[in-house]
Each structure stands twice: as C-alpha cells, then as structure tokens.
Design a protein around this motif. Structure first.
Motif, PDB file in Angstrom:
ATOM      1  N   LEU A  62       3.223 -12.369   3.344  1.00 33.71           N
ATOM      2  CA  LEU A  62       2.346 -11.942   2.592  1.00 33.71           C
ATOM      3  C   LEU A  62       1.523 -10.629   3.062  1.00 33.71           C
ATOM      4  O   LEU A  62       1.410 -10.423   4.330  1.00 33.71           O
ATOM      5  CB  LEU A  62       1.230 -12.648   2.088  1.00 33.71           C
ATOM      6  CG  LEU A  62       2.275 -13.823   1.418  1.00 33.71           C
ATOM      7  CD1 LEU A  62       1.147 -15.193   0.903  1.00 33.71           C
ATOM      8  CD2 LEU A  62       2.845 -13.554   0.003  1.00 33.71           C
ATOM      9  N   VAL A  63       0.980  -9.636   2.487  1.00 32.75           N
ATOM     10  CA  VAL A  63       0.345  -8.575   2.755  1.00 32.75           C
ATOM     11  C   VAL A  63      -1.359  -8.615   2.321  1.00 32.75           C
ATOM     12  O   VAL A  63      -1.511  -9.066   1.352  1.00 32.75           O
ATOM     13  CB  VAL A  63       0.824  -7.105   2.263  1.00 32.75           C
ATOM     14  CG1 VAL A  63       0.050  -6.119   2.484  1.00 32.75           C
ATOM     15  CG2 VAL A  63       2.265  -6.612   2.455  1.00 32.75           C
ATOM     16  N   THR A  64      -1.863  -8.626   3.568  1.00 27.85           N
ATOM     17  CA  THR A  64      -3.279  -8.917   3.337  1.00 27.85           C
ATOM     18  C   THR A  64      -4.215  -7.846   3.446  1.00 27.85           C
ATOM     19  O   THR A  64      -5.303  -7.845   3.392  1.00 27.85           O
ATOM     20  CB  THR A  64      -3.722  -9.862   4.772  1.00 27.85           C
ATOM     21  OG1 THR A  64      -3.386  -9.162   5.686  1.00 27.85           O
ATOM     22  CG2 THR A  64      -2.856 -11.014   4.622  1.00 27.85           C
ATOM     23  N   SER A  65      -3.631  -6.645   3.002  1.00 28.38           N
ATOM     24  CA  SER A  65      -4.580  -5.369   3.225  1.00 28.38           C
ATOM     25  C   SER A  65      -3.979  -4.570   1.969  1.00 28.38           C
ATOM     26  O   SER A  65      -2.780  -4.526   1.602  1.00 28.38           O
ATOM     27  CB  SER A  65      -4.639  -4.512   4.393  1.00 28.38           C
ATOM     28  OG  SER A  65      -3.257  -4.174   4.525  1.00 28.38           O
ATOM     29  N   PRO A  66      -5.045  -3.805   1.094  1.00 28.43           N
ATOM     30  CA  PRO A  66      -4.462  -2.969   0.056  1.00 28.43           C
ATOM     31  C   PRO A  66      -3.695  -1.559   0.616  1.00 28.43           C
ATOM     32  O   PRO A  66      -3.721  -1.229   1.768  1.00 28.43           O
ATOM     33  CB  PRO A  66      -5.668  -2.463  -0.487  1.00 28.43           C
ATOM     34  CG  PRO A  66      -6.749  -2.555   0.640  1.00 28.43           C
ATOM     35  CD  PRO A  66      -6.457  -3.426   1.178  1.00 28.43           C
ATOM     36  N   GLY A 104       0.246 -10.254  -2.291  1.00 23.67           N
ATOM     37  CA  GLY A 104      -1.001 -10.726  -1.600  1.00 23.67           C
ATOM     38  C   GLY A 104      -0.968 -12.309  -1.336  1.00 23.67           C
ATOM     39  O   GLY A 104      -0.170 -12.948  -2.107  1.00 23.67           O
ATOM     40  N   SER A 143      -0.109  -6.910  -4.527  1.00 24.10           N
ATOM     41  CA  SER A 143      -1.117  -6.580  -3.801  1.00 24.10           C
ATOM     42  C   SER A 143      -1.687  -5.235  -4.213  1.00 24.10           C
ATOM     43  O   SER A 143      -1.020  -4.529  -4.816  1.00 24.10           O
ATOM     44  CB  SER A 143      -0.772  -6.261  -2.116  1.00 24.10           C
ATOM     45  OG  SER A 143       0.342  -5.566  -2.005  1.00 24.10           O
TER      46      SER A 143
END
Length: 691
Positions: free
Chosen positions: A337-341, A368, A374
């Motif tokens: 998962l990606v935790t930043s925009p 996200g 995300s």
C-alpha cells in the motif's frame, strides 16, 4: 588524340565509381586543385605566348583568359610560338596542365551527378545479380528519423536490403515531365553527411522529383512506374517481405503518401508480400481509425498501415524502471500500500504532454491504507490551454478534480505562484515544450527552485525533460548529468527522454517489443499451449470481426474499437508489471526465492476465486495487488472516455465494473487476481531463464 583523351576519362570514371571514397577525397579538394592548375596554366601560356615582339601586359592578360579556357576542354595551341611547339619539355607541361584542367572539370560534373549515376548503377546491379528473396526496407524520403532506423536495421539485420528514395521537395508534379538530360543532371538532394551514413550501411538510393503524397488519386495505380522507380518495384516484388516507411515531420504528407500507396494495384496484387506501411503521425482519433481499419478491413487486399507516434513512443520510455511514479511515493513493503499522495506537474500540454498525463494517471494509481485509491493530483500548464481544455475534458469526462488545467506561460507570475504552492509535495514534473532551449532552461530553474524551497521533503522529485532535436542532445546530457552528480544526497533528479535514436529502432518500430510483450502476457493469461502469435490471432484476429458483429449486434466500427480496447488492456497489463513487482517488494533480483514462493501461490489459487493458500500476510499483499490492478483498470478506462453505469455499453462507453472493488462479485474480482498471477508467472520465468 581526342579518342585517347576520352578513353582515359572513361577509365578514370570507372575507377571513381568503384572507389567512391577516392572521389570524395578529390571532390573535397577540388577548389584548391582548380586554383593551382589555373595558375600553372597561366605560366604555361605566358611562356608559350611570349616573344620579343609582343607587349608583356597583353601576354599576361591573354594567358589568364586562355588558362580559363582549359576548364572547358579548349586550348590556344595555335598562338604558341613555333619554338615552344617544338620543345618536348614544354609540350609535355602543356599537355599535363590541360589534362589536369579537364580532369577537374570532369570532377566538378561528377560531383554533381556522380552519386546519382552510381546509385542508379547500384540499384540495377542489385536487381540483376543480388535480388534474392529476403526482406526489403524502403524509406520514402531522407531525414534523421529514417537514418536512425535504417542504421539500427543494418545493425540488427545486416542481410536485409535497405532502400532510400531521395525526394526533391522543391519540384511540383509537372516537373516529372522534364527533359531527359535535365533529369540526369539534377543531383541527389541529400547532404554529404547523410550520404556518408547511407554509404556506411550500404543503402541503395534512388532519386525522384516528388513522392507518393503528391500524386493525384487517378495516378496512384502504378506509383513506381510514374515515379520512374521500376527497378525498385522489381526488388520489392522479388522480396519475401517488404516494409515501407514515411517518417517525415509532415504528418499530412505521410498520411497522403500511405493512402496513395494503398491504392497501388501492383502492390495490392503481391499476395504473399503486401508491404506494411509505417507512418510517422499522431495517434489522433482520425489516424487511429486509419491504423485500425487497415488491420481489420473486409478487403483482404488492403495493406496494413501502422501509425508511429513519436509522442507516444517517447512516453513509453518512461514506463521502464527508473522513471516509474512508484519510486516517488512511500510504499509499505509488507502490504504493497502507498502511504503518500502523488502530485505531478506537466508543462506543455500538447501531444506529448497529454500522453504524459495518461501515463501518470494510470501508473500512479495506487491503493492507500484505507484500501481506496490513494490521492492523485496533476497540474497541467500551457499558454494555449484555452484551445486545448475543451477537447481534453470531452475525451475524459470521468476525470475531473484530479486534473487541473491552467493557462499560463512558463515565465508568468501565475506559473511560479502555482509552483510555489505545490513544490514541497511535488513528485513528478514533465516538460514538453517542443523547444529544447526553453525546456532545458525551465528544467534547470525548477531544479534550483526545488533545492531552495523544498522543506523537510523526503519524497523523491523526478524532473523529466523531452529532447526534441538530436543536435541538442549532447548539451542537454552534459547539463543534466552535471546537476545530478552535484547533489547525490538529494531526492531530486533530472532525466531526459524522447531521444530520437532511442525511439526509432527495430524493436520499437518494426518488431514492436511493446506489442510482443503484450502478446506473451495474453498467452500466459489465457494459459494457452499455442504460441503467443497464434493465441493473439485467435483472440484478436481479423477472423473474429464478422462473428462478433453478429453475436454482439454491433457495427464493424464498434467491434474494431472494442478489440483495440482489449489490446490496450494487454499492453497496459504487461507494461504495468514492473510497478506491481516493486509494490510487492519483488523488484530486486536477489528476491528470487520470495518470488518463487509467490509463484507457487498463483499455481494453487482456484479459478473464479480470490483465495490464496498462504499465510495471512502474503494473502493480504496479493489481494491488495488485485485491488491495485482494479484501480489501474478503471484509470485506463477513464482515459479511454468510459464512465460508470449499471450496464456495460461499449457504444456509449459505459462500464458496470468501474466501481469500488468491494462492490464486485468474487468471480469478477478473480480476473484482477489472474492479472497479478500472470505478472508473477512471467517475471518468475524470466528470472529462471536469466539464471
């Protein structure tokens, strides 16, 4: 003596034809040679004319005039004093000087028409003695893109025949009826540097006054005959496969030329060897129709036309490892998962800029921590945005707030105010201004601005700059390399893309490595036992058209569109593989053991199920990847103009599956799992081969 003179010139002519490098050397020094011979001629005539009864000044002036006459193969022997005419040494000097002048005149004429004569001879020789069944590459026109592709063809396939048709763009159609002598004297229009490159790859070169684009429709039935290229046609006719290329910067001429070549009755009758025509043009709506219909036309005699868009090709380069958006965001390696925009800026929203947005919108689609898509934001800036925005919005109605269109020039206050507000969160910049000087200046200024104003920003910033002109490439590489090396510890990097020598190659134009990878992905996805080409033909071949028109109750246009939609999905699936590998933490070669474990999971998953037989951590990671794939699929369909509806309708571009993952039934979700499985299988097999 005249017969001996011409016999000697004939021998010299043959020697120059066989040793063209010698001719080039002599031609380069023709001016200084002519000056030295003229001076020698003046002195020879002064000695021959002078006697005590004549005025010295008149002797000099007459000698100057007579020395000029040497270059038109004339002499003033009758005016030479009788004493000198009986002097053996003098007459030897007289003869040598006149021969040298005649030879220089011959060299001058040969420089004008020699290459054309040599080229015609080479074509005839090839037709008579070397024209065997093989592959022929015929380029209509000489430019940098054509030369780069021809050089790569020669490198990869040295036995193939390469032919260039040198087109004199300055002549109109009626110039074809010029007198024969004029046709012979008119030289090849290629530059010396281009001729040197053509010689190096042993290309055959023909000359004509205009190309296939200038022919009217009623004259397109025998193009080679009309253009005086019958020997070229014979070489094409005897080949096993032929490729035609129209790669000029003039899109209209390229398209017109392709359409006229399609109408050539003699070419259409080459049942086993109808040429494939490659056209340099934009992938616009009308050009894609030409591309698609040439492959799926009911008329089987039609030639295949392939549109090659340099803007699209340049952006495809970014789908490789280093420039991928996944490198610019924070990824949780345990979950994928990606935790930043993801925030991006595109400067210049023409053809390349719009292709860049499509790339970013699809390849920066992640999931996200909340298991939703995300955040994504792209700012597109162009000083002519008022002329662009309407069509962009009409083409992609489902994309709204994620794309902000701004009208501003790169030097305006509005532009730098926008940069200032987003610089700290900016991940990706693409500069496509169609001007290398302005583009490089902006890239450097943005680079410096980011160093100065990004505060506590740990996210990576990629600045991508397109190189439009190969003449500027060396300078651009030097500047960007120096900047990158000067800040090794910073998360900022400038990268060049779109270099012509990387775009126009065998694997991108002819073999089309991107399509080849998509075909292999389709084969593995279908779990097919036949070859990738055969499976592709089964799924997307021309033979499906009539059946689909009947079963789906659709027009030929909509059936062809839907086939190409599925082809686009396969291309995206194969190109997106690297992003999935990185998200899963399998991007490094040393992760082969872990990859093998995931490969086993894919083998054990049941069809139409999303359940993997593994521990909870790996099961969640694989399911997250299926969610990423679903969001990527939605992004691709939004880019194609689709919107969500309760019932799929390809005519109106509605699709029922453009909804959140949790709203899909398990069977539909399993399709996304299968894409993930196929990605893992292909990557695992690649690493086994590399071992």
């Amino acid at each position: 003596h005249l017969e001996v003179f011409f016999a000697l010139l004939t021998v010299v002519f043959i020697v120059l034809l066989r040793h063209y490098k010698l001719f080039n050397w002599l031609a380069k020094h023709i001016l200084i040679g002519a000056l030295l011979v003229w001076i020698a001629g003046v002195w020879v005539y002064i000695v021959g004319f002078y006697n005590k009864d004549v005025n010295g000044l008149s002797v000099v002036l007459r000698s100057i005039v007579s020395s000029f006459r040497m270059f038109v193969v004339s002499h003033d022997l009758a005016r030479i004093t009788e004493t000198m005419q009986h002097n053996a040494s003098y007459m030897a000097a007289f003869a040598i000087t006149h021969f040298a002048a005649a030879f220089i005149s011959f060299l001058f004429i040969f420089k004008m028409i020699g290459y054309k004569i040599k080229s015609s001879g080479d074509i005839l020789w090839h037709k008579l003695f070397h024209c065997k069944k093989g592959i022929v590459h015929l380029f209509w026109g000489i430019n940098e893109m054509s030369l780069l592709l021809a050089e790569d063809i020669n490198k990869e396939h040295p036995s193939d025949t390469i032919i260039f048709v040198d087109i004199d763009e300055e002549y109109e159609e009626n110039s074809q009826r010029k007198a024969t002598l004029s046709q012979i004297i008119d030289p090849i229009t290629a530059k010396n540097s281009e001729i040197a490159r053509l010689n190096k790859i042993k290309a055959l070169v023909a000359h004509c006054y205009y190309g296939p684009a200038q022919l009217s429709n009623d004259k397109a039935s025998d193009i080679f005959g009309i253009l005086g290229l019958k020997n070229i046609y014979d070489i094409v006719r005897k080949s096993t496969k032929s490729h035609f290329y129209l790669l000029s910067d003039d899109e209209a001429k390229n398209i017109a030329g392709a359409l006229n070549l399609e109408q050539d009755e003699r070419l259409r009758q080459l049942d086993g060897n109808k040429p494939t025509i490659y056209v340099h043009a934009r992938k616009s709506a009308n050009n894609e129709v030409l591309d698609h219909y040439s492959q799926y036309d009911s008329d089987t005699s039609r030639m295949e036309v392939k549109i090659k868009d340099s803007a699209w090709l340049s952006i495809t380069q970014l789908k490789r490892d280093e420039a991928l958006p996944v490198h610019c965001v924070d990824v949780d390696p345990d979950t994928g998962l990606v935790t930043s925009p993801f925030t991006s800026l595109i400067v210049g929203f023409g053809d390349t800029g719009q292709e860049a947005f499509k790339f970013l919108y699809e390849y920066a689609t992640f999931v996200g921590p909340d298991l939703k898509k995300s955040p994504f934001k792209c700012y597109a800036i162009d000083e002519k945005m008022n002329e662009i925005a309407g069509l962009v919005r009409q083409k992609m109605p489902a994309i709204t707030d994620e794309l902000e269109l701004i009208q501003a020039s790169v030097n305006s206050g509005l532009f730098w105010e926008k940069v200032d507000t987003i610089i700290n969160n900016l991940n990706y910049v693409v500069i496509t201004l169609n001007n290398d000087t302005v583009g490089l200046s902006l890239a450097v200024n943005l680079f410096k601005y980011a160093l100065q104003h990004r505060q506590d920003s740990h996210s990576r910033l990629n600045i991508l700059l397109r190189c439009y002109n190969s003449d500027n490439e060396k300078k651009m590489v030097e500047v960007t390399d120096n900047l990158n090396h000067s800040i090794k510890d910073e998360n900022i990097k400038i990268m060049l893309f779109g270099k012509e020598k990387e775009l126009f190659r065998c694997d991108t134009i002819i073999s089309d490595s991107i399509l080849a990878e998509a075909k292999e992905f389709n084969r593995v996805y279908k779990d097919s036992k036949v070859s990738a080409e055969k499976q592709w033909e089964i799924n997307f071949g021309n033979g499906n058209i009539e059946q689909l028109m009947d079963s789906e109750k659709l027009s030929r246009y909509h059936v062809i569109y839907n086939i190409n939609r599925c082809i686009a999905q396969n291309i995206s699936n194969s190109q997106h593989s690297r992003t999935k590998m990185i998200l899963m933490g399998l991007g490094q070669e040393d992760m082969t053991d872990r990859l093998e474990r995931f490969y086993q999971y894919t083998q054990e998953r049941e069809s139409n199920s999303t359940k993997y037989h593994c521990d909870e951590r790996d099961r969640q990671l694989l399911q997250n990847m299926a969610m990423v794939e679903h969001e990527r699929w939605i992004a691709l369909h939004k880019l194609m103009g689709y919107t969500y509806a309760a019932k799929t309708d390809h005519v109106r571009k509605h699709h029922q599956y453009m909804c959140p993952w949790e709203e899909l039934n398990e069977k539909t979700q399993s399709y996304d799992c299968r894409v993930v499985d196929t990605t893992i299988k292909i990557e695992y097999n690649k690493r086994l081969v590399n071992k």
